[in-house]
Design an enzyme around this catalytic site. Structure first.
Site, short mmCIF file in Angstrom:
data_model
loop_
_atom_site.label_atom_id
_atom_site.label_comp_id
_atom_site.label_asym_id
_atom_site.label_seq_id
_atom_site.Cartn_x
_atom_site.Cartn_y
_atom_site.Cartn_z
N PRO A 155 37.59 69.39 22.25
CA PRO A 155 38.38 69.04 23.18
C PRO A 155 39.13 70.36 23.57
O PRO A 155 39.73 70.94 22.65
CB PRO A 155 39.46 67.98 22.97
CG PRO A 155 39.30 68.00 21.46
CD PRO A 155 37.94 68.33 21.01
N ASN A 156 39.55 70.66 24.73
CA ASN A 156 40.34 71.58 25.26
C ASN A 156 39.71 73.13 25.03
O ASN A 156 40.43 73.98 25.50
CB ASN A 156 41.89 71.71 24.45
CG ASN A 156 42.45 70.12 24.89
OD1 ASN A 156 42.55 70.03 26.34
ND2 ASN A 156 42.98 69.39 24.09
N ARG A 191 44.46 79.12 28.07
CA ARG A 191 45.12 78.19 27.18
C ARG A 191 45.83 79.16 26.01
O ARG A 191 45.17 79.75 25.06
CB ARG A 191 44.18 77.27 26.55
CG ARG A 191 44.61 76.34 25.42
CD ARG A 191 43.69 75.74 24.79
NE ARG A 191 44.06 74.71 23.80
CZ ARG A 191 43.58 74.10 22.84
NH1 ARG A 191 42.32 74.69 22.47
NH2 ARG A 191 44.16 73.43 21.81
N TYR A 201 45.02 82.00 21.08
CA TYR A 201 43.55 81.82 21.19
C TYR A 201 43.01 83.00 21.85
O TYR A 201 41.70 82.96 21.99
CB TYR A 201 43.29 80.49 21.89
CG TYR A 201 43.65 79.45 21.23
CD1 TYR A 201 43.29 78.65 20.14
CD2 TYR A 201 44.66 78.15 21.91
CE1 TYR A 201 43.83 77.52 19.31
CE2 TYR A 201 45.03 77.17 21.36
CZ TYR A 201 44.75 76.99 19.89
OH TYR A 201 44.89 75.88 19.33
N ASN A 260 33.54 74.05 16.30
CA ASN A 260 35.19 74.06 16.48
C ASN A 260 35.23 72.60 16.98
O ASN A 260 35.39 72.43 18.27
CB ASN A 260 35.49 75.21 17.47
CG ASN A 260 37.11 75.16 17.44
OD1 ASN A 260 37.88 74.37 16.87
ND2 ASN A 260 37.58 76.32 17.92
N ALA A 294 41.44 69.68 18.15
CA ALA A 294 42.11 68.83 17.56
C ALA A 294 41.65 67.42 16.93
O ALA A 294 42.18 66.86 15.98
CB ALA A 294 43.46 68.19 18.83
N GLU A 316 32.69 75.05 9.87
CA GLU A 316 33.94 74.63 10.67
C GLU A 316 34.62 76.09 10.97
O GLU A 316 34.94 76.99 10.19
CB GLU A 316 34.81 73.97 9.72
CG GLU A 316 36.02 73.29 10.51
CD GLU A 316 37.08 72.64 9.55
OE1 GLU A 316 36.57 72.30 8.29
OE2 GLU A 316 38.22 72.34 9.98
N HIS A 363 37.84 77.83 13.30
CA HIS A 363 39.06 77.81 13.89
C HIS A 363 39.41 79.02 14.59
O HIS A 363 39.73 80.05 13.66
CB HIS A 363 40.16 76.92 13.05
CG HIS A 363 39.97 75.61 12.89
ND1 HIS A 363 39.91 74.59 13.75
CD2 HIS A 363 39.46 75.13 11.78
CE1 HIS A 363 39.31 73.41 13.12
NE2 HIS A 363 39.23 73.84 11.77
N ARG A 422 50.57 77.20 11.29
CA ARG A 422 50.98 76.46 12.60
C ARG A 422 51.48 75.24 12.21
O ARG A 422 52.03 75.09 10.95
CB ARG A 422 49.79 76.33 13.49
CG ARG A 422 49.35 77.82 13.88
CD ARG A 422 48.14 77.41 15.06
NE ARG A 422 48.65 76.73 16.04
CZ ARG A 422 47.97 76.39 17.11
NH1 ARG A 422 46.42 76.46 16.91
NH2 ARG A 422 48.28 75.97 18.33
C1 DQA Z 1 41.69 75.04 17.05
C2 DQA Z 1 42.83 74.52 15.99
C3 DQA Z 1 43.16 73.21 16.23
O1 DQA Z 1 44.30 72.67 15.57
C4 DQA Z 1 43.64 73.00 17.75
O2 DQA Z 1 44.04 71.30 18.19
C5 DQA Z 1 42.48 73.44 18.73
C6 DQA Z 1 41.86 74.77 18.37
C7 DQA Z 1 41.40 76.61 16.83
O3 DQA Z 1 40.34 76.91 17.13
O4 DQA Z 1 42.23 77.16 16.37
O5 DQA Z 1 42.18 72.79 19.88
O6 DQA Z 1 40.47 74.19 16.51
#
Ligand code: DQA
Length: 149
Positions: A10-11, A18, A23, A79, A82, A103, A105, A112
């Site tokens: 998501p997102n 964003r 990011y 990735n 959240a 995985e 990030h 954070r």
């Molecule tokens: C994320 C880190 C997560 O905590 C966050 O909710 C994201 C992006 C990252 O790529 O740093 O959506 O996965």
């Protein structure tokens, strides 16, 4: 030619606009291009996807599991956004399919908020890349290929 799934939660469709301090300015399309370029070295066929829906991500991991069974998949660079911090379903999907998952990030989740410090994905992952910006996806591809030998 083995498939490489690159899954985004998501997102991540908002990348580029964003929270650029966290990011960066690259878009998800930029990330896809970087991944396609990196995968050439291993002759992987990249299947790059993003969803804001947990169940869709679960279904895609199951799809990857079927490909793995048929010997058609290298693994997943993932990735989970959240859902990393909330999703037992994604943990179970990875465990249940045995798909090698790296995985990724983009941000350093450990410097954070405390709620980002725990990952349900990490115990099921073959490897983890954290805090290397969008280049982490490329590192994830190299790491997966290295692990598979
Ligand atoms: C994320 C880190 C997560 O905590 C966050 O909710 C994201 C992006 C990252 O790529 O740093 O959506 O996965």
């Amino acid at each position: 030619m083995l498939k490489l799934m690159i899954l985004n939660g998501p997102n991540l469709n908002l990348l580029g606009t964003r929270e650029p301090d966290q990011y960066g300015h690259e878009t998800l399309a930029d990330v896809e291009s970087m991944c396609r370029e990196a995968a050439v070295a291993y002759d992987y066929e990249v299947d790059f996807r993003q969803s804001n829906h947990e169940g869709v991500l679960v279904d895609w991991i199951h799809e990857a599991g079927q490909l793995l069974k048929r010997g058609e998949l290298a693994g997943i660079v993932f990735n989970p956004g959240a859902y990393t911090h909330t999703s037992i379903a994604l943990h179970d999907a990875i465990k249940g399919t045995n798909v090698p998952v790296i995985e990724v990030h983009i941000s350093n989740v450990h410097n954070r908020e405390a709620f980002r410090h725990h990952s349900y994905i990490s115990p099921a992952a073959a490897g983890i890349v954290v805090g290397m910006g969008v280049y982490g996806y490329v590192l994830g591809i190299h790491g997966l290929a290295h692990k598979l030998g």
